[in-house]
Write a protein that holds these residues in place. Structure first.
Motif, PDB file in Angstrom:
ATOM      1  N   TYR A  56       0.853  -1.185   0.000  1.00  0.00           N
ATOM      2  CA  TYR A  56       0.000   0.000   0.000  1.00  0.00           C
ATOM      3  C   TYR A  56       0.888   1.234   0.000  1.00  0.00           C
ATOM      4  O   TYR A  56       1.845   1.335   0.784  1.00  0.00           O
ATOM      5  N   PHE A  57       0.594   2.168  -0.885  1.00  0.00           N
ATOM      6  CA  PHE A  57       1.374   3.404  -0.946  1.00  0.00           C
ATOM      7  C   PHE A  57       0.664   4.515  -0.200  1.00  0.00           C
ATOM      8  O   PHE A  57      -0.540   4.712  -0.347  1.00  0.00           O
ATOM      9  N   HIS A  58       1.454   5.236   0.613  1.00  0.00           N
ATOM     10  CA  HIS A  58       0.906   6.381   1.349  1.00  0.00           C
ATOM     11  C   HIS A  58       1.857   7.557   1.180  1.00  0.00           C
ATOM     12  O   HIS A  58       3.008   7.500   1.617  1.00  0.00           O
ATOM     13  N   HIS A  59       1.390   8.616   0.528  1.00  0.00           N
ATOM     14  CA  HIS A  59       2.231   9.796   0.321  1.00  0.00           C
ATOM     15  C   HIS A  59       2.655  10.361   1.673  1.00  0.00           C
ATOM     16  O   HIS A  59       1.817  10.665   2.528  1.00  0.00           O
ATOM     17  N   THR A  60       3.955  10.510   1.857  1.00  0.00           N
ATOM     18  CA  THR A  60       4.464  10.987   3.141  1.00  0.00           C
ATOM     19  C   THR A  60       5.733  11.800   2.953  1.00  0.00           C
ATOM     20  O   THR A  60       6.712  11.318   2.375  1.00  0.00           O
ATOM     21  N   ASP A  61       5.724  13.004   3.465  1.00  0.00           N
ATOM     22  CA  ASP A  61       6.927  13.820   3.579  1.00  0.00           C
ATOM     23  C   ASP A  61       7.425  13.669   5.009  1.00  0.00           C
ATOM     24  O   ASP A  61       6.803  14.176   5.951  1.00  0.00           O
ATOM     25  N   VAL A  62       8.548  12.980   5.201  1.00  0.00           N
ATOM     26  CA  VAL A  62       9.019  12.698   6.554  1.00  0.00           C
ATOM     27  C   VAL A  62       9.540  13.945   7.256  1.00  0.00           C
ATOM     28  O   VAL A  62       9.816  13.904   8.462  1.00  0.00           O
TER      29      VAL A  62
END
Length: 275
Positions: A56-62
């Motif tokens: 599953y892909f989840h857009h995330t800016d760490v």
């Protein structure tokens, strides 16, 4: 494959390319359900599609604390838990001619992504793990954080900080059966090196990368090329039950580079070979 991670849920930040994708592929092959966190939406979606229902892909800016909290919540909602957190996302700092020419213009961005992202990822995943029987957190540093050297000074400092933070977190979280370990890759071909010289034109960039890669080969005791899969194998060890008594460690995956310089070549003779 052995199914070593069967029944486990993992997050891999920076999982859309490079070392992160190698880790994602390894985890999926070993039976894990994997959340791929990245800012590269097209690449991340493609990796998830290849992984099928277990990816599953989840857009995330760490670099954004709130987005990391949302990422952990999404993993728990999607797959019912979280057992392994791999804080892999990172960026380089610009390569300057020397420290005197360094303006540290990218310092805040490098530290926010490479250090704060790891710290928050560790904190937020550990909060869940501590309430659900423990887990494994693997933070990706670099031999640049182990072995001093010139150039990319902000990057080196950030990766050294990741190591010290990981050891400190390992001590604090051990009572909750949450293990924290660190991997220091070196000489692994990824797009990261190119970002250090992104302000150069294409021809100069190719020459620069070829020169740096050759220098890395010359300094590396093992002459085979490292790959993202080599790093993924080390991450798999930390993620699974084989390392259940291991925490607070740093494992270089660098062909022996951090161990020391290669001896100058000598003309081989049969007399030099022991019986």
């Amino acid at each position: 494959m052995s199914g070593e991670l069967s029944g486990k849920v993992a997050i891999v930040t920076g999982g859309a390319s490079g070392i992160g994708k190698g880790i994602v592929d390894k985890f999926l092959a070993e039976g894990a359900k994997v959340v791929i966190a990245d800012v590269q939406d097209d690449l991340g979606t493609a990796v998830a599609a290849t992984g099928g229902v277990d990816a599953y892909f989840h857009h995330t800016d760490v670099g954004d604390q709130a987005q990391i909290g949302e990422l952990v919540a999404a993993a728990v909602e999607k797959f019912g838990g979280l057992h392994v957190m791999v804080n892999n996302a990172g960026r380089s700092s610009p390569l300057k001619k020397g420290l005197f020419d360094e303006d540290f213009a990218e310092f805040d961005s490098v530290m926010r992504i490479n250090v704060l992202g790891v710290m928050v990822g560790t904190r937020d995943s550990a909060r869940h793990m501590a309430k659900h029987g423990g887990g494994s957190i693997i933070n990706i540093s670099s031999i640049g954080g182990v072995q001093p050297g010139g150039g990319v000074t902000s990057y080196r400092a950030s990766k050294a900080a990741v190591i010290h933070f990981s050891k400190s977190a390992a001590i604090e979280l051990a009572k909750f059966e949450v293990r924290v370990n660190c991997i220091a890759p070196g000489n692994i071909p990824t797009p990261l090196l190119q970002t250090a010289a992104a302000d150069q034109d294409r021809e100069r960039l190719e020459k620069f990368e070829a020169r740096i890669r050759q220098q890395m080969r010359d300094d590396r005791p093992l002459k085979r090329e490292g790959t993202p899969d080599d790093v993924a194998e080390a991450v798999l060890y930390y993620a699974g039950d084989r390392s259940r008594y291991v925490t607070g460690t740093v494992l270089p995956v660098d062909g022996g580079t951090a161990a020391g310089k290669v001896m100058p070549p000598r003309k081989p003779t049969l007399e030099a070979v022991p019986e």
